[in-house]
Design a protein around this motif. Sequence first.
Motif: not given
Length: 79
Positions: A64-68
């Motif tokens: 999720e952090d990567e996508l955000l």
Amino acid sequence: MGLIGELLMLPLAPARGSLWVLRQVVDEAERQYYDPSAIRRELSRLEELLEAGEIDEAEFERREDELLDRLQHSTGREF
């Protein structure tokens, strides 16, 4: 560039054409990678994986952090 310059550069034409094609491919790949709608779809799919128990909370948060980060880059906004 004059006629002589063009003639001297003629052997490099295939390399210049290949370089142009590579730039176009990279530009399209980056456009797709940073496309906000594609990122949102990936976030939705990631949430489905978490709810189905296919990934754990730590994996979810990492991805999720990567996508955000990608979404922030594409929109220029902070999340």
